[in-house]
Write an enzyme that holds these catalytic residues in place. Structure first.
Site, PDB file in Angstrom:
ATOM      1  N   ASP A  77      25.330  49.414  60.669  1.00  0.00           N
ATOM      2  CA  ASP A  77      25.601  49.959  61.991  1.00  0.00           C
ATOM      3  C   ASP A  77      25.626  51.483  61.963  1.00  0.00           C
ATOM      4  O   ASP A  77      26.102  52.077  60.994  1.00  0.00           O
ATOM      5  CB  ASP A  77      26.955  49.426  62.487  1.00  0.00           C
ATOM      6  CG  ASP A  77      27.167  49.671  63.958  1.00  0.00           C
ATOM      7  OD1 ASP A  77      26.173  49.905  64.675  1.00  0.00           O
ATOM      8  OD2 ASP A  77      28.324  49.645  64.398  1.00  0.00           O
ATOM      9  N   HIS A 136      16.734  54.725  63.075  1.00  0.00           N
ATOM     10  CA  HIS A 136      16.326  53.461  62.463  1.00  0.00           C
ATOM     11  C   HIS A 136      15.461  53.701  61.218  1.00  0.00           C
ATOM     12  O   HIS A 136      15.582  52.987  60.219  1.00  0.00           O
ATOM     13  CB  HIS A 136      15.570  52.601  63.479  1.00  0.00           C
ATOM     14  CG  HIS A 136      16.441  52.086  64.591  1.00  0.00           C
ATOM     15  ND1 HIS A 136      17.619  51.410  64.362  1.00  0.00           N
ATOM     16  CD2 HIS A 136      16.296  52.151  65.944  1.00  0.00           C
ATOM     17  CE1 HIS A 136      18.164  51.084  65.524  1.00  0.00           C
ATOM     18  NE2 HIS A 136      17.384  51.519  66.494  1.00  0.00           N
ATOM     19  N   LEU A 188      17.171  39.281  42.054  1.00  0.00           N
ATOM     20  CA  LEU A 188      18.005  39.575  43.219  1.00  0.00           C
ATOM     21  C   LEU A 188      17.518  38.739  44.388  1.00  0.00           C
ATOM     22  O   LEU A 188      16.325  38.734  44.699  1.00  0.00           O
ATOM     23  CB  LEU A 188      17.934  41.064  43.588  1.00  0.00           C
ATOM     24  CG  LEU A 188      18.610  41.474  44.907  1.00  0.00           C
ATOM     25  CD1 LEU A 188      20.116  41.255  44.835  1.00  0.00           C
ATOM     26  CD2 LEU A 188      18.298  42.924  45.268  1.00  0.00           C
TER      27      LEU A 188
END
Length: 241
Positions: A2, A19, A113
């Protein structure tokens, strides 16, 4: 993840600049997890509610998402990262759905991962889909209602094949989980920071892990019970059975 928009606003720049900066923070987190042997990382990239944002911003986000998929997947495959997407992917355009599938297929053999990207995802939506799946099995006679328990529901939830998250991190100063992994977060430790996502770095991530390491996870038990479980029992004089 956020704070992209506020990060850009503080610099008097368009939200998309924020972004793009946030995309760089994603790479920081992936690098950190690979270096320290963290086996699973789930990123909340785009919520089911985010479709309600201005069309221009959503369109630009979709373009950024598509470009990232095209650009990053080869490197992720090389580094042993398995990519998976959770959420209602049917809401994305055909080209994005195709890139999602290609990324998952290309990296399916990797185990170093597990990188899970929650896109067009909502925790309530996730639980509702699990309930609908179980209801369909009951209606078809494959399952009896009394067989539906927490285990049965948990097996139909997104990421059911992975352990529940140990640590939830939210950036940007908001103190809520915002409909993210509601079922999976039941006993997850929560950590919040005012740091905006584009400014999130390895030092901040290490701070979160240090805080987590100092906590005692009891899962509903008392502290004394946890200590008793961790203390080896002296069986030197115990009778054999």
């Amino acid at each position: 993840m956020d704070g992209n928009g506020r990060w850009a606003a503080r610099r008097r720049r368009p939200r998309m600049i924020g972004h793009r900066a946030g995309a760089r923070a994603v790479n920081v987190c992936i690098d950190f997890c690979l270096e320290r042997g963290i086996q699973a990382l789930t990123l909340f990239a785009f919520s089911s509610e985010n479709w309600g944002r201005p069309a221009e911003e959503v369109g630009a986000l979709m373009k950024l998402f598509l470009n990232a998929l095209e650009r990053e997947v080869v490197e992720l495959e090389r580094r042993g990262v398995r990519v998976r997407f959770v959420g209602e992917r049917s809401r994305f355009s055909g080209p994005i759905q195709q890139r999602m599938q290609e990324a998952e297929t290309r990296t399916a053999h990797n185990e170093r991962l597990h990188l899970n990207v929650a896109a067009s995802y909502g925790g309530r939506q996730d639980i509702a889909a699990a309930a609908r799946s179980l209801a369909e099995d009951v209606a078809a006679g494959r399952l009896h209602p009394e067989q539906i328990d927490e285990t049965a529901i948990g097996a139909r939830i997104a990421l059911a094949d992975l352990p529940p998250p140990d640590l939830f991190i939210r950036t940007g100063g908001e103190l809520r989980v915002s409909n993210f992994l509601l079922w999976q977060l039941a006993y997850t430790e929560l950590w919040f920071t005012d740091t905006l996502w584009p400014d999130f770095d390895a030092a901040t991530l290490q701070q979160a892990l240090d805080d987590y390491a100092a906590r005692e996870r009891r899962y509903g038990l008392t502290a004394a019970q946890i200590v008793a479980r961790q203390t080896p029992t002296d069986t030197k004089d115990a009778p054999s059975a």
